[in-house]
Design an enzyme around this catalytic site. Structure first.
Site, PDB file in Angstrom:
ATOM      1  N   HIS A   1      -6.413  -6.350  12.943  1.00  0.00           N
ATOM      2  CA  HIS A   1      -6.769  -6.952  11.659  1.00  0.00           C
ATOM      3  C   HIS A   1      -7.244  -8.398  11.797  1.00  0.00           C
ATOM      4  O   HIS A   1      -7.408  -9.080  10.781  1.00  0.00           O
ATOM      5  CB  HIS A   1      -5.574  -6.908  10.700  1.00  0.00           C
ATOM      6  CG  HIS A   1      -5.174  -5.517  10.299  1.00  0.00           C
ATOM      7  ND1 HIS A   1      -6.037  -4.630   9.704  1.00  0.00           N
ATOM      8  CD2 HIS A   1      -3.993  -4.862  10.429  1.00  0.00           C
ATOM      9  CE1 HIS A   1      -5.417  -3.485   9.465  1.00  0.00           C
ATOM     10  NE2 HIS A   1      -4.168  -3.596   9.905  1.00  0.00           N
TER      11      HIS A   1
ATOM     12  N   GLU B   1       5.726   1.547  11.166  1.00  0.00           N
ATOM     13  CA  GLU B   1       5.015   1.152   9.943  1.00  0.00           C
ATOM     14  C   GLU B   1       5.018   2.221   8.868  1.00  0.00           C
ATOM     15  O   GLU B   1       4.497   1.991   7.776  1.00  0.00           O
ATOM     16  CB  GLU B   1       3.560   0.813  10.275  1.00  0.00           C
ATOM     17  CG  GLU B   1       3.360  -0.224  11.358  1.00  0.00           C
ATOM     18  CD  GLU B   1       1.910  -0.399  11.718  1.00  0.00           C
ATOM     19  OE1 GLU B   1       1.235  -1.221  11.059  1.00  0.00           O
ATOM     20  OE2 GLU B   1       1.436   0.296  12.641  1.00  0.00           O
TER      21      GLU B   1
ATOM     22  N   ASP C   1       3.164  -2.973   5.882  1.00  0.00           N
ATOM     23  CA  ASP C   1       2.828  -1.550   5.868  1.00  0.00           C
ATOM     24  C   ASP C   1       4.064  -0.687   5.662  1.00  0.00           C
ATOM     25  O   ASP C   1       4.022   0.324   4.951  1.00  0.00           O
ATOM     26  CB  ASP C   1       2.124  -1.156   7.164  1.00  0.00           C
ATOM     27  CG  ASP C   1       0.661  -1.564   7.175  1.00  0.00           C
ATOM     28  OD1 ASP C   1       0.035  -1.566   6.104  1.00  0.00           O
ATOM     29  OD2 ASP C   1       0.145  -1.900   8.254  1.00  0.00           O
TER      30      ASP C   1
END
Length: 266
Positions: free
Chosen positions: A41, A143, A169
């Site tokens: 990310h 996650e 998440d």
């Protein structure tokens, strides 16, 4: 690297997202316990990853790479570039964890092929699996609901050195607000279950915080390695501290950065 049995206080780290090799190198020299380079990310690409890892000196903080996927080619390339370890996202069960471990290690322990990138600093080579600490460190991310339900089995996979929690998440997957997830102190709370499992398995528990307040909550929950701030967040904290000093002529204690505010005692 730090052996799970010797951890006392959290090892506070910085999460690098900007993809700027010189800034990342300075982060690793700043006194933080470790640095993560985010290829999932963040703005890092293959070239900036190589540049960041290639610039560092031997005595800088460990540098881990959060790869974009649980993919043998991506894991191998990050390690070939000189990463001290990998953080592997979306590990939902034993098979995923075994794949991450196999991609991280040379035979006979794993299936990684030999081929360091030219010019990269050799962090580990064939035979380094016998070192007294994890070389390289293989952290697998919890996650999802499926991963949480399988966390005990995942932690028991040989070669998994750390369970790493992505709380944003995980909170989405559990239908919780992230701060609700972080602040829960019940024995059966998800984060307490994860850290307890890691202690029982003799491995590290790591997590992303992104702020000093969340780092303190994760420390209280028993996490060993905590990403207390991002590179962008540290820049903002530095500006705030500079303004406080300019106003008063001395540092403002309320503007202390995440690495002092995120200790287990805070």
């Amino acid at each position: 690297m730090t052996n799970a049995s010797t951890v006392r206080d959290p090892l506070l780290g910085a999460w690098a997202t900007l993809g700027e090799p010189r800034l990342t190198t300075e982060l690793a020299r700043s006194g933080v316990g470790w640095v993560a380079l985010d290829l999932q990310h963040g703005h890092f690409d293959d070239r900036s990853l190589r540049d960041a890892l290639g610039r560092r000196a031997a005595d800088t903080a460990p540098m881990l790479v959060r790869v974009a996927a649980n993919d043998a080619a991506l894991i191998g390339r990050a390690l070939d570039a000189g990463a001290d370890g990998v953080v592997v996202p979306l590990v939902n069960g034993v098979a995923d964890a075994e794949a991450a471990v196999a991609a991280s290690h040379y035979p006979p322990r794993g299936a990684r092929s030999w081929g360091p990138l030219p010019g990269s600093r050799a962090v580990h080579g064939p035979g380094s699996d016998d070192a007294p600490h994890a070389v390289p460190l293989c952290a697998v991310m919890i996650e999802t609901m499926a991963a949480l339900e399988a966390v005990e089995a995942i932690a028991a996979v040989p070669g998994v050195d750390m369970i790493f929690v992505g709380p944003f998440d995980l909170s989405l997957a559990l239908g919780l607000d992230v701060d609700e997830l972080l602040s829960s102190t019940e024995d059966d709370a998800p984060l307490r279950r994860i850290t307890r499992t890691c202690r029982q398995a003799g491995i590290l528990a790591g997590a992303y915080a992104g702020s000093s307040g969340r780092a303190a909550l994760l420390a209280a929950a028993g996490f060993d390695w905590i990403a207390a701030a991002t590179d962008t967040g540290l820049l903002a904290l530095g500006v705030q501290a500079l303004r406080a000093q300019a106003r008063t002529g001395r540092p403002d204690q309320s503007d202390q950065d995440a690495f002092s505010a995120g200790n287990a005692s805070s």
